[in-house]
Design an enzyme around this catalytic site. Structure first.
Site: not given
Ligand code: PEP
Ligand code: MG
Length: 564
Positions: A185, A483
């Site tokens: 966190h 992303c």
């Molecule tokens: C990823 O795996 O790149 C992603 C954006 O999802 P998270 O980081 O939330 O697993």
């Protein structure tokens, strides 16, 4: 004095140069309290716990969304009857001083949680310990008043709680921890507040003198104690350059992110709280490219209800001002498992489809929100097209119950080699592909995304999967975004644009820098570079090719620029 190099885990990107501050902590003084004094000490201990709860509540009131919820949980823990009882017993029955009783009770509580051998619960154990340290400090007026010295300060500690990071944010240039983890966190709060942080450093760091000079690179996960004057000067220049770049990015937030040859790339933000959205919009984010809904529920005692989902979504979406949000359904599992799930093998959409009622609650909340906002429903860790068909069926039945006729678009994440291999069939079932490079890199290269720095997204094996996913999306006539963290890595930018990615979704603090880099890029040129890397064998070759391609002024800046 010779430079001392330490390596840990990158937890929050960016570079810092500052002086070490070791916050004095109350230690277990081992003093035996005479029976006649015990009632007074018990009062001091319970008073310190309620003062800690009060301070945390006040702190939470000044925060938003996820950070507020995390800090608020600390306040609740401080007043947990089981904890206050064991503190009181430690004073009255065992004759411990107020501080010693608090530290012993919170350590015991933390150890029980940590012994469950679960990464997420281990992060909660750190929160409990930090609560203990906070309350123990409050038993002494001198320690309670202790504040960081002025100037650029890097706090060095075994571990820190999320509330500590939020509270000290205004006075900290960086955070260096021996314990903690990138998914803890404290790290989440540091990232959202843009404070560079490294965790998992060698314990020898704690022997460093307060006031020693330190260079901290939260992107590379490294710390240099007593850096040479050349390293200090180079870092100071880098910090200033990053600050100027951030200021410029804010000033230029309304300039479009278009390459020199006219290709528009949408830059959106990864957020989990309203504070992150506001920061991202100030740097020109065009919307939310990934809303990680699970982060608001990491401490949930059960599957969140429709109302809880709506309550978490509403304040974030209210800040959109007509922009689009790509809202991901709960990606529970692995490091993001709330205690009620225990240690489960499933993750993401597979887990949700095994709990259709829980998924329906969230779908209903999202459908209701989509009446007022333009939303895309994003599905995590998709394995096969049939999972999308099944989810669409649930979405349609939820919409039917609510009398909603127009359904939000559906996006599918590509985070495993299996999903990338099946990208054509997956793309045929949805309206957007979103590549999660964090998981895709780890699963393709067989590395642990949280502990290892070995796997990089510019490995040709990952790049080939990105390239085939782009082809699949465009073949199906739908857009594709990235992303994961790679979306804001300067080494990856020419490759992603060159491979044809339409949208990038990045951390709030990276939006302006990414937009500025896009404006300096020639897409056709990047395309030639990206295609040439697909035939390469190793990440090092790709990196060298990217550096050669970048203009000399950029190529000399190196990896620290990732944290702009
Ligand atoms: C990823 O795996 O790149 C992603 C954006 O999802 P998270 O980081 O939330 O697993
Ligand atoms: Mg992922």
């Amino acid at each position: 004095m010779a430079e001392q190099h330490l390596h840990g885990t990158p937890a929050s990107p960016g570079v810092a140069l500052g002086l070490v501050w070791l916050r004095p902590e109350r230690i277990d003084d081992g003093r035996h309290v005479a029976p006649a004094e015990r009632e007074a000490q018990r009062q001091v201990a319970l008073g310190a716990l309620s003062a800690a709860a009060e301070a945390l509540r006040e702190l939470a009131a000044g925060l938003d969304g996820e950070e507020a919820a995390i800090v608020e949980t600390g306040a609740m823990m401080a007043l947990d009857p089981a904890l206050t009882q064991s503190v009181a017993d430690a004073v009255t029955a065992d004759g411990l001083s107020a501080a010693a009783a608090i530290l012993r009770a919170t350590d015991g509580y933390a150890e029980t949680i940590a012994a469950l051998n679960d990464e997420t619960l281990a992060a909660r154990a750190d929160d409990v310990r930090s609560l203990g340290r906070r309350a123990a400090r409050l038993t002494s007026d001198d320690l309670a008043r202790e504040q960081p010295p002025g100037g650029e300060v890097i706090i060095v500690a075994h571990d820190l709680g999320p509330a500590d990071v939020a509270e000290l944010a205004g006075s900290l240039a960086g955070v260096a921890l021996v314990g903690g983890g990138a998914t803890g966190h404290a790290a989440i709060v540091a990232r959202s507040l843009g404070i560079p942080m490294v965790t998992g450093l060698a314990a020898e760091l704690l022997a460093v003198d307060s006031g020693a000079t330190v260079v901290l690179d939260g992107t590379a996960g490294s710390v240099i104690v007593d850096p040479s004057s050349a390293v200090s000067a180079a870092t100071a220049t880098e910090v200033q350059r990053n600050r100027r770049a951030a200021k410029r990015a804010r000033a230029e937030h309304s300039r479009p992110a278009v390459t020199t040859d006219g290709r528009k790339i949408a830059v959106l933000a990864n957020v989990a709280s309203r504070a992150e959205l506001d920061a991202a919009l100030a740097e020109g984010a065009e919307g939310i490219g990934l809303l990680r809904t699970e982060l608001a529920f990491l401490d949930a005692p059960d599957w969140p209800s429709e109302q809880q989902h709506s309550d978490a979504l509403r304040p974030i979406l209210a800040g959109l001002g007509g922009r689009c949000a790509i809202v991901r359904v709960l990606d529970f599992g692995a490091d993001k498992s709330p205690p009620f799930l225990g240690r489960i093998p499933e993750r993401g959409l597979e887990l949700l489809l095994a709990h259709p009622d829980a998924l329906l609650s969230q779908l209903r909340a999202i459908l209701q929100s989509a009446r007022d906002h333009e939303l895309v429903l994003l599905l995590p860790m998709v394995d096969s097209p049939s999972q999308i068909v099944e989810t669409r069926g649930l979405l349609e039945s939820a919409a039917g119950e609510l009398g909603i006729v127009s359904l939000p678009r559906i996006g599918s994440m590509v985070e495993t080699p299996a999903a990338a291999a099946d990208a054509r069939a997956i793309a045929a079932e949805c309206d957007l592909l979103s590549i999660g490079t964090n998981d895709l890199t780890a699963s393709t290269l067989g590395v642990n995304r949280f502990t290892s720095g070995d796997g990089v997204a510019h490995d040709p094996r990952v790049l080939r999967l990105i390239a085939s996913s782009v082809e699949a999306a465009h073949g199906a006539g739908i857009p594709i975004e990235v992303c994961g963290e790679a979306a804001s890595d300067p080494r990856m930018l020419p490759l992603l644009v060159g491979l044809g990615i339409d949208e990038l979704s990045v951390g709030a603090a990276q939006v302006g820098a990414v937009r500025a880099r896009i404006r300096a890029l020639d897409a056709a040129d990047a395309g030639r570079l990206a295609r040439s890397t697909l035939a390469m064998e190793a990440a090092e070759q790709v990196e060298a090719a990217v550096l050669r391609h970048q203009r000399p002024s950029e190529s000399t800046r190196g990896a620290v620029q990732v944290g702009l």
